[in-house]
Design a protein around this motif. Structure first.
Motif, PDB file in Angstrom:
ATOM      1  N   SER A 198       0.706  -1.256   0.155  1.00  9.55           N
ATOM      2  CA  SER A 198      -0.094   0.154   0.315  1.00  9.55           C
ATOM      3  C   SER A 198       0.949   0.874   0.174  1.00  9.55           C
ATOM      4  CB  SER A 198      -0.531  -0.524   1.322  1.00  9.55           C
ATOM      5  OG  SER A 198      -0.706  -0.555   2.128  1.00  9.55           O
ATOM      6  N   SER A 199       2.173   1.140   0.448  1.00 11.49           N
ATOM      7  CA  SER A 199       3.079   2.454   0.545  1.00 11.49           C
ATOM      8  C   SER A 199       3.559   3.040  -1.223  1.00 11.49           C
ATOM      9  CB  SER A 199       4.087   2.125   0.833  1.00 11.49           C
ATOM     10  OG  SER A 199       4.788   0.799  -0.613  1.00 11.49           O
ATOM     11  N   ARG A 200       3.315   1.905  -1.837  1.00 15.22           N
ATOM     12  CA  ARG A 200       3.279   2.024  -3.893  1.00 15.22           C
ATOM     13  C   ARG A 200       4.311   3.244  -3.618  1.00 15.22           C
ATOM     14  NH1 ARG A 200      -1.389  -0.262  -6.142  1.00 15.22           N
ATOM     15  NH2 ARG A 200      -3.486   0.542  -5.480  1.00 15.22           N
ATOM     16  N   GLN A 201       5.717   2.524  -2.595  1.00 15.83           N
ATOM     17  CA  GLN A 201       7.410   2.537  -3.480  1.00 15.83           C
ATOM     18  C   GLN A 201       7.702   1.400  -3.599  1.00 15.83           C
ATOM     19  OE1 GLN A 201       7.634   4.871   0.364  1.00 15.83           O
ATOM     20  NE2 GLN A 201       6.257   6.655  -0.694  1.00 15.83           N
ATOM     21  N   GLY A 202       7.841   1.347  -4.784  1.00 19.32           N
ATOM     22  CA  GLY A 202       8.722   0.040  -5.363  1.00 19.32           C
ATOM     23  C   GLY A 202       8.001  -1.189  -4.986  1.00 19.32           C
ATOM     24  N   LEU A 203       8.521  -2.408  -5.143  1.00 21.80           N
ATOM     25  CA  LEU A 203       7.737  -3.780  -4.953  1.00 21.80           C
ATOM     26  C   LEU A 203       8.981  -4.483  -4.047  1.00 21.80           C
ATOM     27  CD1 LEU A 203       8.072  -4.226  -8.323  1.00 21.80           C
ATOM     28  CD2 LEU A 203       6.240  -4.776  -6.826  1.00 21.80           C
ATOM     29  N   VAL A 204       8.503  -4.840  -2.581  1.00 23.57           N
ATOM     30  CA  VAL A 204       9.235  -5.747  -1.422  1.00 23.57           C
ATOM     31  C   VAL A 204       9.557  -6.502  -1.956  1.00 23.57           C
ATOM     32  CG1 VAL A 204       9.231  -6.214   1.024  1.00 23.57           C
ATOM     33  CG2 VAL A 204       7.173  -4.118   0.447  1.00 23.57           C
ATOM     34  N   LEU A 205      10.803  -7.335  -1.404  1.00 19.75           N
ATOM     35  CA  LEU A 205      11.619  -8.337  -2.245  1.00 19.75           C
ATOM     36  C   LEU A 205      10.828  -9.733  -1.664  1.00 19.75           C
ATOM     37  CD1 LEU A 205      15.282  -7.598  -2.598  1.00 19.75           C
ATOM     38  CD2 LEU A 205      13.449  -7.676  -4.392  1.00 19.75           C
ATOM     39  N   SER A 206      10.071 -10.791  -2.032  1.00 20.18           N
ATOM     40  CA  SER A 206      10.131 -12.192  -1.156  1.00 20.18           C
ATOM     41  C   SER A 206      10.879 -12.130  -0.391  1.00 20.18           C
ATOM     42  CB  SER A 206       9.157 -13.108  -2.069  1.00 20.18           C
ATOM     43  OG  SER A 206       9.034 -14.292  -1.632  1.00 20.18           O
ATOM     44  N   GLU A 207      10.772 -13.671   0.822  1.00 16.86           N
ATOM     45  CA  GLU A 207      11.410 -13.958   1.904  1.00 16.86           C
ATOM     46  C   GLU A 207      11.862 -15.944   1.091  1.00 16.86           C
ATOM     47  OE1 GLU A 207      11.712 -12.212   4.368  1.00 16.86           O
ATOM     48  OE2 GLU A 207      10.506 -11.043   4.952  1.00 16.86           O
ATOM     49  N   ASP A 208      12.939 -15.719   1.820  1.00 11.41           N
ATOM     50  CA  ASP A 208      13.504 -17.207   0.847  1.00 11.41           C
ATOM     51  C   ASP A 208      14.091 -17.492  -0.428  1.00 11.41           C
ATOM     52  OD1 ASP A 208      12.812 -18.175   3.970  1.00 11.41           O
ATOM     53  OD2 ASP A 208      10.817 -18.666   2.801  1.00 11.41           O
ATOM     54  N   ILE A 209      14.152 -16.286  -1.051  1.00  7.60           N
ATOM     55  CA  ILE A 209      15.493 -15.600  -2.020  1.00  7.60           C
ATOM     56  C   ILE A 209      16.634 -14.920  -1.726  1.00  7.60           C
ATOM     57  CG2 ILE A 209      13.659 -16.383  -3.461  1.00  7.60           C
ATOM     58  CD1 ILE A 209      13.163 -13.360  -4.512  1.00  7.60           C
ATOM     59  N   LEU A 210      17.680 -14.928  -2.765  1.00  7.11           N
ATOM     60  CA  LEU A 210      19.164 -13.768  -2.141  1.00  7.11           C
ATOM     61  C   LEU A 210      18.885 -13.278  -3.672  1.00  7.11           C
ATOM     62  CD1 LEU A 210      20.196 -16.463  -0.976  1.00  7.11           C
ATOM     63  CD2 LEU A 210      21.279 -14.482  -0.781  1.00  7.11           C
TER      64      LEU A 210
END
Length: 415
Positions: free
Chosen positions: A245-257
């Motif tokens: 909802s912040s509409r500021q980019g995309l947050v990386l998923s967990e359990d990946i590098l």
């Protein structure tokens, strides 16, 4: 009601990084043991020594075309080209085919592609009915979203693609609250609904994928009462990043590098610089180490205003494969990187191909910290040696080239 899908999203960043790096050598060792393809790619690598980002960056990048080539080489014997560690049966409930064709296995674990957190961040909740308009035919997109919807506790209407009038009838009568599909098809549905007077007002939220979602289109949806969010996932990796909802980019998923590397290389770029998205997954069933997605993006500073603490990327910014044919010869981004590496003074390089058809001209635009006498001549010699083509050299100050991830720019006129 919790604001987060799980506790992983709000971990201290240092705690998350430590956990990822603890798991990394185990995953590299597992990939070497369980995946014939990764064993060949990582031959000679000491898995126990891959305990840092720097060590990870020294491993080879495997790109989509290499995955396809290995699958084609094993047709009739191993459709997955030696990459899958899954065994047919309950551990592999489905097999998919993406354009190429590239065959992809689905694992039997709950929310195999980890898309639940993307839908949760978009406001999907238990009890919602999701109108899923991704294709259910051969490709995995619909199932990637459906598995995430089930993980959140939603029911799913498997709409698929096409048959617009029937889809609108289903929306009007079933009253789904949420939508998954491409943004372009969602727009088609809404425009058709307006044209026919069909009530689709039950739809209040959506998660889209497969295409870019421009801010202008997002605003268009908002004007019609829909909160629409982007997701970034692939059949090989699963969820890579998602919008909040912040509409500021995309947050990386967990359990990946995730790394951002210079196109055509495996070299990480500085934070904020555009490059190719490279992902290492901790998925034991499909243990890809440094998988090059072919997509361009850049890391953003800081963390999400919603309280999610993982790093963020700008979103999809184009394709990294900029291979271009010049005077009948293919020129690759990796060749530009090879030329640049030969000269310690070079900070950044960009090959511009100009002229008209049958009259190609190459200019290597080079940012350099200093310009000792004869550097341009030596770079021109390297261009000939590496590409087998002649090219001019243009000297630029550091920071002069645009930050758009382009290593090869095709500026030719095709009139």
């Amino acid at each position: 009601m919790s604001e987060f899908f799980d506790a992983l999203e709000t971990r201290d960043p240092a705690e998350r990084e430590a956990a990822l790096l603890r798991a990394l050598p185990r995953q590299v060792a597992h990939a070497q043991q369980a995946s014939a393809a990764m064993a060949a790619i990582l031959e000679g690598v000491d898995a126990g020594a891959v305990t840092s980002r720097e060590a990870l960056a020294r491993l080879p990048v495997t790109r989509k075309h290499e995955l396809l080539e290995r699958q084609r080489a094993h047709v009739g014997r191993d459709p997955f080209g030696g990459f899958s560690a899954l065994v047919r049966g309950p551990a592999m409930p489905r097999v998919f085919s993406s354009p190429g064709p590239i065959y992809e296995p689905e694992g039997g674990t709950r929310d195999y592609w980890r898309t639940g957190r993307a839908l949760f961040a978009a406001g999907f909740r238990s009890g919602d009915l999701v109108h899923n308009a991704f294709s259910y035919h051969m490709t995995p997109g619909a199932f990637i979203m459906e598995s995430g919807a089930h993980a959140v506790g939603c029911s799913v209407f498997p709409a698929g693609i096409g048959q617009t009038e029937q889809q609108l009838q289903a929306i009007a009568e079933l009253r789904p609250t949420a939508f998954t599909g491409t943004p372009s098809f969602l727009r088609i549905l809404l425009e058709k609904a307006q044209e026919t007077g069909t009530d689709v007002g039950s739809l209040r939220k959506a998660v889209t994928g497969g295409e870019a979602l421009p801010a202008s289109l997002c605003d268009w949806f908002a004007q019609r009462g829909l909160d629409v969010y982007q997701s970034y996932a692939t059949a090989d990796i699963g969820l890579i990043a998602y919008e909040t909802s912040s509409r500021q980019g995309l947050v990386l998923s967990e359990d990946i590098l995730v790394e951002i590397v210079r196109p055509g290389t495996g070299d990480p770029v500085a934070e904020g610089e555009v490059g190719e998205v490279v992902v290492t997954t901790l998925n034991p069933g499909y243990p890809l180490i440094r998988f090059g997605t072919g997509d361009l993006s850049a890391m953003l500073p800081g963390t999400c205003a919603t309280g999610r603490t993982n790093a963020r990327i700008k979103g999809w910014m184009g394709r990294a494969d900029q291979t271009t044919k010049v005077r009948g010869m293919f020129v690759h981004p990796g060749q530009v990187a090879d030329i640049a590496r030969r000269f310690p003074e070079v900070v950044k390089a960009r090959l511009v191909v100009s002229g008209e058809m049958a009259n190609d001209q190459m200019t290597l635009k080079v940012e350099a910290a200093s310009w000792p006498q004869g550097l341009d001549e030596r770079i021109a010699e390297a261009i000939r040696e590496v590409t087998k083509l002649r090219g001019d050299v243009e000297c630029l100050a550091p920071g002069a080239l645009p930050n758009d991830g382009k290593v090869i720019e095709d500026a030719r006129s095709y009139r």
